[in-house]
Design a protein around this motif. Structure first.
Motif, short mmCIF file in Angstrom:
data_model
loop_
_atom_site.label_atom_id
_atom_site.label_comp_id
_atom_site.label_asym_id
_atom_site.label_seq_id
_atom_site.Cartn_x
_atom_site.Cartn_y
_atom_site.Cartn_z
N LEU A 250 0.81 -1.21 0.00
CA LEU A 250 0.00 0.00 0.00
C LEU A 250 0.85 1.27 0.00
N LEU A 251 1.99 1.20 0.69
CA LEU A 251 2.80 2.40 0.91
C LEU A 251 3.86 2.64 -0.15
N SER A 252 4.27 1.60 -0.85
CA SER A 252 5.47 1.71 -1.70
C SER A 252 5.39 2.87 -2.69
N GLY A 253 4.26 3.04 -3.33
CA GLY A 253 4.15 4.13 -4.29
C GLY A 253 4.06 5.50 -3.65
N THR A 254 3.60 5.53 -2.41
CA THR A 254 3.42 6.80 -1.71
C THR A 254 4.72 7.34 -1.13
N VAL A 255 5.54 6.45 -0.57
CA VAL A 255 6.72 6.91 0.17
C VAL A 255 7.99 6.95 -0.67
N THR A 256 7.98 6.34 -1.87
CA THR A 256 9.19 6.23 -2.67
C THR A 256 9.34 7.41 -3.61
N ARG A 257 10.53 8.00 -3.62
CA ARG A 257 10.81 9.13 -4.51
C ARG A 257 11.56 8.66 -5.75
N GLU A 258 11.76 9.58 -6.69
CA GLU A 258 12.33 9.21 -7.99
C GLU A 258 13.69 8.55 -7.88
N ASP A 259 14.48 8.92 -6.89
CA ASP A 259 15.81 8.34 -6.74
C ASP A 259 15.80 7.02 -5.97
N GLY A 260 14.61 6.54 -5.60
CA GLY A 260 14.49 5.28 -4.87
C GLY A 260 14.48 5.42 -3.36
N SER A 261 14.78 6.61 -2.84
CA SER A 261 14.74 6.83 -1.39
C SER A 261 13.30 6.83 -0.91
N GLU A 262 13.11 6.55 0.37
CA GLU A 262 11.77 6.48 0.94
C GLU A 262 11.63 7.49 2.08
N TYR A 263 10.54 8.24 2.05
CA TYR A 263 10.25 9.26 3.06
C TYR A 263 8.85 9.03 3.61
N ILE A 264 8.68 9.26 4.91
CA ILE A 264 7.34 9.25 5.47
C ILE A 264 7.07 10.59 6.17
N GLY A 265 5.79 10.88 6.35
CA GLY A 265 5.39 12.21 6.79
C GLY A 265 5.40 12.40 8.29
N TYR A 266 6.56 12.63 8.82
CA TYR A 266 6.66 12.94 10.24
C TYR A 266 6.11 14.34 10.52
N VAL A 267 5.36 14.46 11.60
CA VAL A 267 4.91 15.75 12.12
C VAL A 267 5.39 15.82 13.55
N ARG A 268 6.20 16.82 13.86
CA ARG A 268 6.79 16.90 15.20
C ARG A 268 6.08 17.97 16.04
N LEU A 269 5.76 17.58 17.26
CA LEU A 269 5.20 18.49 18.25
C LEU A 269 6.29 18.82 19.25
N ARG A 270 6.59 20.11 19.41
CA ARG A 270 7.61 20.53 20.38
C ARG A 270 7.01 21.51 21.38
N GLY A 271 7.51 21.43 22.60
CA GLY A 271 7.02 22.33 23.61
C GLY A 271 8.09 22.72 24.61
N ILE A 272 7.94 23.91 25.14
CA ILE A 272 8.73 24.40 26.27
C ILE A 272 7.73 24.91 27.30
N ALA A 273 7.74 24.35 28.50
CA ALA A 273 6.80 24.75 29.53
C ALA A 273 7.56 24.92 30.85
N ARG A 274 7.26 25.99 31.55
CA ARG A 274 8.01 26.33 32.76
C ARG A 274 7.14 26.17 34.01
N LYS A 275 7.76 25.64 35.04
CA LYS A 275 7.12 25.58 36.36
C LYS A 275 7.32 26.92 37.04
N PRO A 276 6.27 27.58 37.47
CA PRO A 276 6.43 28.91 38.08
C PRO A 276 7.34 28.87 39.32
N GLN A 277 7.97 30.01 39.57
CA GLN A 277 8.83 30.14 40.75
C GLN A 277 7.99 30.07 42.03
#
Length: 277
Positions: A250-277
């Motif tokens: 199912l995935l081979s055609g979706t993730v493969t690029r012209e040079d044969g490398s494979e990429y998947i769609g990572y989405v990164r969630l980042r956070g910085i949260a502080r504990k009050p003084q």
């Protein structure tokens, strides 16, 4: 059915199919901004590759992970490199501090850090609030919690392919297949609300779409077998290869690029949260 507590992880397998994970942590490490005086807690540290890198920038660092195999690798590597300010322990990071009392004393850390682990740790809805409270309680007043994990929409194509293959090959219902997906990919709004509920002041929360190149020679099959090990262990052994082969098809055609490398769609969630003084 496998035990929910089975350790599916192996550092060798992880390095073979996901060596890019610690290499792509540049931004979250920048946000952590480790100082020589910092005591840091790393939750979901895996085999400690990034933890040991951070050890050179701080006073001390403690890495915790559920996998005994990964923790043993981290300890062995620390001993091999003679890194004495890094300590590692086995703990269920979804249940801190209850499951890590010897490592997590209230108010004992300047920073709590997590990379590529919170989407696993937050999987159980019943313990999600406790994860953020655990990080909050571990920090000194004024301390910060810095994390990066899979965010809303992360690896959507692989999740869909897994579900479709579990239905088509293993005969599961769609709902049953969804229940086997071992990750929770939070949105910015959800994460902000939970952090604030725990008492944090949110300083930064962001989502980044970051298509990620898979390891050459391992590709999408290696990724599916590594990160889907728990899924596969939950179905009949005779159907596991069929599920993987169907998903790869199912995935081979979706993730493969012209040079044969494979990429998947990572989405990164980042956070910085502080504990009050």
């Amino acid at each position: 059915m496998a035990s929910a507590n089975k350790d599916h992880w192996s550092s060798n397998t992880y390095q073979a199919s996901a060596s890019f994970v610690p290499k792509l942590a540049t931004k979250v490490v920048q946000y952590l901004d480790a100082k020589p005086s910092d005591k840091i807690l790393d939750i979901g540290c895996g085999d400690g590759v990034l933890t040991l890198d951070l050890a050179s920038s701080c006073s001390s660092i403690v890495g915790l992970d559920f996998s005994a195999s990964m923790i043993q690798t981290a300890k062995d590597e620390a001993a091999k490199k003679n890194i004495t300010n890094a300590t590692f322990g086995i703990a269920d990071c979804s249940r801190l501090p209850e499951d890590g009392k010897s490592f997590v004393q209230p108010g004992s850390y300047d920073k709590v850090f997590s990379n590529a682990a919170m989407h696993w740790i937050l999987r159980n809805p019943e313990t999600r609030d406790g994860v953020f409270r655990g990080a909050y309680d571990a920090l000194k007043p004024g301390g910060v919690f810095v994390f990066e994990c899979g965010g809303a929409g992360n690896v959507a194509e692989t999740v869909t392919a897994f579900i479709a293959s579990l239905v088509h090959v293993a005969g599961l219902s769609v709902d049953a297949a969804r229940e086997l997906i071992p990750w929770y990919f939070a949105s910015e709004a959800w994460a902000s609300a939970r952090l604030e509920k725990a008492g944090f002041k949110v300083e930064k929360i962001e989502l980044e779409y970051r298509p990620t190149k898979l390891v050459e020679g391992q590709g999408i099959e290696g990724w599916l077998r590594l990160f889907g090990a728990g899924i596969l262990d939950s179905i009949d052994e005779s159907k596991r290869d069929g599920v993987i082969n169907h998903a790869v098809g199912l995935l081979s055609g979706t993730v493969t690029r012209e040079d044969g490398s494979e990429y998947i769609g990572y989405v990164r969630l980042r956070g910085i949260a502080r504990k009050p003084q």
